[in-house]
Write an enzyme that holds these catalytic residues in place. Structure first.
Site, short mmCIF file in Angstrom:
data_model
loop_
_atom_site.label_atom_id
_atom_site.label_comp_id
_atom_site.label_asym_id
_atom_site.label_seq_id
_atom_site.Cartn_x
_atom_site.Cartn_y
_atom_site.Cartn_z
N TYR A 147 131.65 10.65 -76.54
CA TYR A 147 131.65 11.92 -75.81
C TYR A 147 131.77 13.12 -76.76
CZ TYR A 147 132.19 10.20 -70.98
OH TYR A 147 132.00 9.63 -69.75
N LYS A 160 132.61 -3.48 -77.87
CA LYS A 160 131.40 -4.24 -78.21
C LYS A 160 131.43 -4.51 -79.72
CE LYS A 160 127.84 -4.96 -76.32
NZ LYS A 160 127.31 -6.31 -75.92
N ASP A 196 130.59 -5.80 -71.87
CA ASP A 196 129.61 -6.25 -70.87
C ASP A 196 130.17 -7.43 -70.07
OD1 ASP A 196 129.48 -7.79 -73.19
OD2 ASP A 196 127.32 -8.12 -73.09
N ASP A 221 134.70 4.96 -68.70
CA ASP A 221 134.01 5.72 -67.66
C ASP A 221 133.24 4.76 -66.75
OD1 ASP A 221 133.05 8.07 -66.36
OD2 ASP A 221 131.16 7.85 -67.44
C1 IPM Z 1 134.97 10.92 -65.08
C2 IPM Z 1 133.70 11.71 -64.99
C3 IPM Z 1 133.59 12.59 -66.23
C4 IPM Z 1 133.47 11.69 -67.44
C5 IPM Z 1 132.45 13.63 -66.20
C6 IPM Z 1 132.49 14.50 -64.97
C7 IPM Z 1 132.45 14.47 -67.45
O1 IPM Z 1 132.62 10.85 -64.83
O2 IPM Z 1 136.05 11.54 -65.21
O3 IPM Z 1 134.91 9.70 -65.00
O4 IPM Z 1 132.38 11.21 -67.77
O5 IPM Z 1 134.50 11.46 -68.07
MG MG Z 2 133.15 8.82 -64.50
#
Ligand code: IPM
Ligand code: MG
Length: 363
Positions: free
Chosen positions: A142, A193, A226, A250
């Site tokens: 990210y 992974k 996975d 996520d």
């Molecule tokens: C989450 C959301 C966020 C992320 C987005 C909105 C940036 O999907 O909090 O899970 O990817 O972390």
């Molecule tokens: Mg999310």
């Protein structure tokens, strides 16, 4: 009287509707427990971009950093699809997480008994489910550099993101995972992974080291991400704590949400080292398709406030009361559309909030 500073950031889509229900619960807590809340509100996401040209303004950030707990609704929507990445609604949330150093994202996936039939999996697979995701939230792909879309010599473009984890970043999230496991079922599954990624291999090595050095009382299993995704739908109750990175966390937490009946049920807490406020947000997104229609489920947001009471405001008993109210409302067959099944009573967002208040009053 104790005074707690709260900041509400409703955001976009269904954010404002669900936050209105959180406000009702905040009011109830202040009356029932003689605590007072100093509540401020701010803009984040697309609404902030529309108002200020940025998804999180410096002023909003400054106010947020000075409170005891922040409750966020949701960000994003198709309206801002064309906006540059650094100004998109999601970038505001990522900046907030980063500036709060909120590296530990706790996402409990609990299946309330009354909802076991709302899950897409068979009742026996999910009833009694209680998993805690410990997701690293302030690093990984990210945030890793280099990133961007570049043009190659032949004129074609290349999209670049970087998965990057330092030892220190892995260490601190591993500690959170093991500490949480100690308070629960005593088991950690660490998902990465390592078979294809060096960042995953380092993750596995550091988690193993921390385990050997400090947590030999906790059971540790390594699992490829996975396979973890598959095991979550095959036999989800095998898991206690799932420790994982930002991107896998996520994905896997959205998957786990469906085990519990709905994404509309899952709260989360994002915690740093304690010096800055915790950030509390539902796992679900802004659901622009149903925004403004009173269809959204406010429970994930209300449970996020309960997590704030527990982790930032030292009111764990009040948090438990709110969680029990949710359990009882569901046992009464009161449902928003996302968790509706035949024979139950379908209610609007605000009717769900009112039903929770009534239960709290009766408790
Ligand atoms: C989450 C959301 C966020 C992320 C987005 C909105 C940036 O999907 O909090 O899970 O990817 O972390
Ligand atoms: Mg999310």
């Amino acid at each position: 009287m104790t005074m707690h500073k709260l900041m509400l950031l409703p955001g976009d889509g269904i954010g404002p509707e669900i936050m209105a229900e959180v406000e009702k619960i905040v009011d109830w807590v202040s009356k029932a427990y003689s605590v007072s809340f100093d509540v401020s509100q701010g803009l984040i996401g697309g609404c902030s971009y529309d108002a200020f040209g940025v998804p999180l303004s410096d002023e909003t950030l400054k106010t947020a950093q000075a409170v005891d707990a922040i409750i966020m609704g949701a960000v994003g929507g198709p309206k801002w699809d064309g906006v540059d990445y650094d100004k998109r609604p999601e970038a505001g949330l990522l900046r907030l997480r980063k500036e709060l150093d909120a590296f530990a994202n706790l996402r409990p996936a609990i299946c309330f008994d009354a909802l076991a039939d709302a899950s897409s999996l068979k009742r026996e697979l999910v009833s009694g489910l209680d998993i805690l995701f410990v997701r690293e939230l302030s690093s990984g792909v990210y945030f890793g550099e280099p990133r961007g879309i570049e043009t190659l010599a032949d004129g074609s473009r290349v999209g670049i993101n970087t998965q990057r984890y330092t030892e220190a970043e892995i260490e601190r999230i591993a500690h959170v995972g093991f500490e949480m496991a100690r308070k629960r079922g005593g088991r950690v599954a660490s998902a990465e992974k390592s078979n294809v990624m060096e960042a995953g291999l380092l993750w596995r090595q550091i988690v193993t080291e921390i385990h050997e050095r400090h947590y030999s009382d906790v059971e540790l299993n390594h699992i490829l991400a996975d396979n973890c995704a598959m095991q979550l739908v095959k036999n989800p109750k095998q898991f206690d704590v799932i420790l994982t990175d930002n991107l896998f966390g996520d994905l896997l937490s959205d998957e786990a949400a469906m085990l519990t009946g709905s994404l509309g049920m899952l709260p989360s807490a994002s915690l740093g080292n304690g010096a800055l406020p915790g950030l509390y947000e539902p796992v679900h997104g802004s659901a622009p398709d149903i925004a403004g229609e009173g269809l959204a489920n406010p429970i994930a947001a209300v449970l996020s406030f309960a997590m704030a009471l527990r982790y930032s405001l030292n009111m764990g008993d009040v948090a438990t009361a709110i969680e029990q109210a949710v359990d009882r409302v569901l046992a009464d067959n009161i449902r928003t559309g996302d968790i509706y099944t035949e024979g139950t009573v379908r209610v609007t967002t605000s009717q769900m909030g009112d039903a929770l208040l009534k239960k709290l009053d009766d408790m």
